[in-house]
Design an enzyme around this catalytic site. Sequence first.
Site, PDB file in Angstrom:
ATOM      1  N   GLN A 102       0.845  -1.196   0.000  1.00 20.17           N
ATOM      2  CA  GLN A 102       0.000   0.000   0.000  1.00 20.17           C
ATOM      3  C   GLN A 102       0.883   1.249   0.000  1.00 20.17           C
ATOM      4  OE1 GLN A 102      -3.371  -0.601   3.098  1.00 20.17           O
ATOM      5  NE2 GLN A 102      -1.839  -2.144   3.580  1.00 20.17           N
ATOM      6  N   HIS A 120      -1.528   1.584  -4.232  1.00 18.73           N
ATOM      7  CA  HIS A 120      -1.933   2.982  -4.046  1.00 18.73           C
ATOM      8  C   HIS A 120      -1.056   3.973  -4.810  1.00 18.73           C
ATOM      9  CE1 HIS A 120      -4.062   1.748  -0.024  1.00 18.73           C
ATOM     10  NE2 HIS A 120      -4.740   1.417  -1.090  1.00 18.73           N
ATOM     11  N   THR A 191       0.714  -2.961   8.625  1.00 19.27           N
ATOM     12  CA  THR A 191      -0.483  -2.241   8.160  1.00 19.27           C
ATOM     13  C   THR A 191      -1.547  -2.262   9.248  1.00 19.27           C
ATOM     14  OG1 THR A 191      -2.289  -2.159   6.545  1.00 19.27           O
ATOM     15  CG2 THR A 191      -1.261  -4.324   6.875  1.00 19.27           C
ATOM     16  N   ASN A 216       3.297  -6.766  13.434  1.00 17.90           N
ATOM     17  CA  ASN A 216       2.924  -5.386  13.711  1.00 17.90           C
ATOM     18  C   ASN A 216       3.349  -5.058  15.145  1.00 17.90           C
ATOM     19  OD1 ASN A 216       1.345  -2.872  14.096  1.00 17.90           O
ATOM     20  ND2 ASN A 216       0.281  -3.525  12.238  1.00 17.90           N
TER      21      ASN A 216
HETATM   22  C1  BJW Z   1       4.654  -1.116  12.502  1.00 13.43           C
HETATM   23  C2  BJW Z   1       5.885  -0.480  12.709  1.00 13.43           C
HETATM   24  C3  BJW Z   1       7.030  -1.286  12.581  1.00 13.43           C
HETATM   25  C4  BJW Z   1       4.356   0.996  12.949  1.00 13.43           C
HETATM   26  N1  BJW Z   1       6.899  -2.602  12.270  1.00 13.43           N
HETATM   27  N2  BJW Z   1       4.548  -2.410  12.212  1.00 13.43           N
HETATM   28  C5  BJW Z   1     -15.183  -1.331   2.885  1.00 13.43           C
HETATM   29  C6  BJW Z   1     -15.493  -1.020   4.191  1.00 13.43           C
HETATM   30  C7  BJW Z   1     -15.307   0.282   4.661  1.00 13.43           C
HETATM   31  C8  BJW Z   1     -14.822   1.290   3.837  1.00 13.43           C
HETATM   32  C9  BJW Z   1     -14.511   0.977   2.538  1.00 13.43           C
HETATM   33  C10 BJW Z   1     -14.695  -0.313   2.079  1.00 13.43           C
HETATM   34  N3  BJW Z   1     -14.290  -0.341   0.785  1.00 13.43           N
HETATM   35  C11 BJW Z   1     -13.863   0.897   0.421  1.00 13.43           C
HETATM   36  C12 BJW Z   1     -13.990   1.714   1.481  1.00 13.43           C
HETATM   37  C13 BJW Z   1     -13.643   3.167   1.486  1.00 13.43           C
HETATM   38  C14 BJW Z   1     -12.175   3.464   1.695  1.00 13.43           C
HETATM   39  C15 BJW Z   1     -11.754   2.870   3.033  1.00 13.43           C
HETATM   40  O1  BJW Z   1     -11.111   1.856   3.119  1.00 13.43           O
HETATM   41  N4  BJW Z   1     -12.070   3.575   4.109  1.00 13.43           N
HETATM   42  C16 BJW Z   1     -11.738   3.140   5.451  1.00 13.43           C
HETATM   43  C17 BJW Z   1     -10.596   4.001   5.999  1.00 13.43           C
HETATM   44  C18 BJW Z   1     -12.955   3.219   6.297  1.00 13.43           C
HETATM   45  N5  BJW Z   1     -11.355   2.932   0.614  1.00 13.43           N
HETATM   46  C19 BJW Z   1     -11.177   3.616  -0.499  1.00 13.43           C
HETATM   47  O2  BJW Z   1     -11.715   4.698  -0.682  1.00 13.43           O
HETATM   48  C20 BJW Z   1     -10.314   3.003  -1.579  1.00 13.43           C
HETATM   49  N6  BJW Z   1     -10.997   3.064  -2.826  1.00 13.43           N
HETATM   50  C21 BJW Z   1     -12.041   2.298  -3.097  1.00 13.43           C
HETATM   51  O3  BJW Z   1     -12.392   1.407  -2.377  1.00 13.43           O
HETATM   52  O4  BJW Z   1     -12.630   2.608  -4.291  1.00 13.43           O
HETATM   53  C22 BJW Z   1     -13.840   1.939  -4.653  1.00 13.43           C
HETATM   54  C23 BJW Z   1     -14.186   2.418  -6.056  1.00 13.43           C
HETATM   55  C24 BJW Z   1     -14.448   1.464  -7.038  1.00 13.43           C
HETATM   56  C25 BJW Z   1     -14.776   1.901  -8.335  1.00 13.43           C
HETATM   57  C26 BJW Z   1     -14.827   3.262  -8.627  1.00 13.43           C
HETATM   58  C27 BJW Z   1     -14.560   4.201  -7.656  1.00 13.43           C
HETATM   59  C28 BJW Z   1     -14.236   3.774  -6.343  1.00 13.43           C
HETATM   60  C29 BJW Z   1      -9.035   3.819  -1.785  1.00 13.43           C
HETATM   61  C30 BJW Z   1      -8.134   3.786  -0.601  1.00 13.43           C
HETATM   62  C31 BJW Z   1      -6.950   4.736  -0.846  1.00 13.43           C
HETATM   63  C32 BJW Z   1      -6.076   4.888   0.367  1.00 13.43           C
HETATM   64  N7  BJW Z   1      -5.185   5.984   0.166  1.00 13.43           N
HETATM   65  C33 BJW Z   1      -4.179   6.271   1.164  1.00 13.43           C
HETATM   66  C34 BJW Z   1      -3.417   7.534   0.713  1.00 13.43           C
HETATM   67  C35 BJW Z   1      -2.483   7.188  -0.453  1.00 13.43           C
HETATM   68  C36 BJW Z   1      -1.794   8.394  -0.981  1.00 13.43           C
HETATM   69  C37 BJW Z   1      -0.889   9.039   0.021  1.00 13.43           C
HETATM   70  O5  BJW Z   1      -0.009   8.389   0.612  1.00 13.43           O
HETATM   71  O6  BJW Z   1      -1.022  10.237   0.207  1.00 13.43           O
HETATM   72  O7  BJW Z   1      -3.296   5.161   1.298  1.00 13.43           O
HETATM   73  S1  BJW Z   1      -4.836   6.483   2.812  1.00 13.43           S
HETATM   74  C38 BJW Z   1      -3.482   5.710   3.632  1.00 13.43           C
HETATM   75  O8  BJW Z   1      -3.946   4.502   4.291  1.00 13.43           O
HETATM   76  C39 BJW Z   1      -2.522   5.259   2.516  1.00 13.43           C
HETATM   77  C40 BJW Z   1      -2.104   3.897   3.009  1.00 13.43           C
HETATM   78  O9  BJW Z   1      -1.605   3.125   1.922  1.00 13.43           O
HETATM   79  C41 BJW Z   1      -3.376   3.373   3.612  1.00 13.43           C
HETATM   80  C42 BJW Z   1      -3.174   2.223   4.584  1.00 13.43           C
HETATM   81  O10 BJW Z   1      -2.425   2.639   5.669  1.00 13.43           O
HETATM   82  P1  BJW Z   1      -1.349   1.632   6.303  1.00 13.43           P
HETATM   83  O11 BJW Z   1      -0.298   1.366   5.317  1.00 13.43           O
HETATM   84  O12 BJW Z   1      -2.028   0.476   6.902  1.00 13.43           O
HETATM   85  O13 BJW Z   1      -0.665   2.583   7.401  1.00 13.43           O
HETATM   86  P2  BJW Z   1      -1.192   2.951   8.878  1.00 13.43           P
HETATM   87  O14 BJW Z   1      -0.478   4.176   9.270  1.00 13.43           O
HETATM   88  O15 BJW Z   1      -2.659   2.978   8.926  1.00 13.43           O
HETATM   89  O16 BJW Z   1      -0.707   1.739   9.767  1.00 13.43           O
HETATM   90  C43 BJW Z   1       0.666   1.506  10.024  1.00 13.43           C
HETATM   91  C44 BJW Z   1       0.746   0.251  10.878  1.00 13.43           C
HETATM   92  O17 BJW Z   1       2.114  -0.069  11.053  1.00 13.43           O
HETATM   93  C45 BJW Z   1       0.136   0.405  12.269  1.00 13.43           C
HETATM   94  O18 BJW Z   1      -0.718  -0.711  12.528  1.00 13.43           O
HETATM   95  C46 BJW Z   1       1.358   0.376  13.214  1.00 13.43           C
HETATM   96  O19 BJW Z   1       1.065  -0.270  14.446  1.00 13.43           O
HETATM   97  C47 BJW Z   1       2.326  -0.434  12.419  1.00 13.43           C
HETATM   98  N8  BJW Z   1       3.761  -0.162  12.654  1.00 13.43           N
HETATM   99  N9  BJW Z   1       5.715   0.805  13.006  1.00 13.43           N
HETATM  100  C48 BJW Z   1       5.709  -3.122  12.095  1.00 13.43           C
HETATM  101  N10 BJW Z   1       8.330  -0.782  12.795  1.00 13.43           N
END
Ligand code: BJW
Length: 246
Positions: A102, A120, A191, A216
């Site tokens: 991601q 992403h 994640t 994690n």
């Molecule tokens: C460690 C550590 C160490 C720390 N070792 N661990 C179903 C249910 C509910 C909602 C939805 C659903 N389906 C879709 C949705 C809506 C939405 C969504 O998911 N919303 C939820 C938040 C509620 N999803 C979307 O909108 C997606 N699109 C979509 O579904 O489109 C449908 C569609 C179809 C057809 C036409 C049109 C539409 C798109 C999602 C895009 C996400 N974008 C981002 C920004 C990217 C650009 C940018 O960087 O600026 O992506 S948001 C952000 O979150 C980024 C990340 O990739 C993403 C995930 O975050 P990640 O990587 O998990 O990071 P963190 O910070 O959350 O977690 C870090 C973890 O690491 C933590 O757990 C720490 O504990 C751990 N950690 N140090 C190991 N050393």
Amino acid sequence: MIEDGLDLVAGRLRRARRVTVLTGAGVSAASGVPTFRGAGGLWRSFRSEDLATAQAFERDPALVWEWYAWRREAVASARPNAAHHVLAAWSRRCSGFVVITQNVDDLHVHAGTLGLVRLHGSLWELSCWRGCGAPPWRNEDVPLPELPPLCPSCGGLARPAVVWFGEALPSAAIDAAEAACECDVFLSVGTSSVVYPAASFLARARSRGAFTVEINTEPTPATDQVDLVLAGPADELLPQVDQRLA
Ligand code: BJW
């Protein structure tokens, strides 16, 4: 006991033909790249709906670009850490190995990961906001010479070629990720497992019989669903698994 867990994962990996790893921002934390959620996460200081949606860009492209320019500067000096290097080594060693990320920082690319699936997009790619038909282009300038940058083809606004909330993920990446859920071992690493569709892949892999593992530093919604939890930093635990494979 963490040692038992490490032995168990290594044993499963040794016997596996197909292995899939889903990574998130936590994998890059040891490289100094901020995560989104949790302590020190970007969403503690910024509202995602102000910066990571098409509506936010429509409203104020200069503000959104300022934020991305700042993140590009922060990531430009980051280097892959031990977690990226272990995953890259496994990708070169095993043909049935897939990393789905991601992350938009390209650190898996810099580590030399083969067959990487980027869900992403990338901070280092731009696309035309108007959708003039120009294909996305690479831009690694830090700082950007003009802000907001413009599309070289039509002169309109450029946007970061990342996937914002409400936008569809690249269909080729979704297809590749879904295919990779057909695996023997599925690791979810660094994640928060809250963003979909990425967060759905673990359950999909598990329903197809994969042995599932979460690595994690904190519990997540996936913690109760996996077969094994390795609690700790990815940059320490993945090298310890790797040592057991040697
Ligand atoms: C460690 C550590 C160490 C720390 N070792 N661990 C179903 C249910 C509910 C909602 C939805 C659903 N389906 C879709 C949705 C809506 C939405 C969504 O998911 N919303 C939820 C938040 C509620 N999803 C979307 O909108 C997606 N699109 C979509 O579904 O489109 C449908 C569609 C179809 C057809 C036409 C049109 C539409 C798109 C999602 C895009 C996400 N974008 C981002 C920004 C990217 C650009 C940018 O960087 O600026 O992506 S948001 C952000 O979150 C980024 C990340 O990739 C993403 C995930 O975050 P990640 O990587 O998990 O990071 P963190 O910070 O959350 O977690 C870090 C973890 O690491 C933590 O757990 C720490 O504990 C751990 N950690 N140090 C190991 N050393």
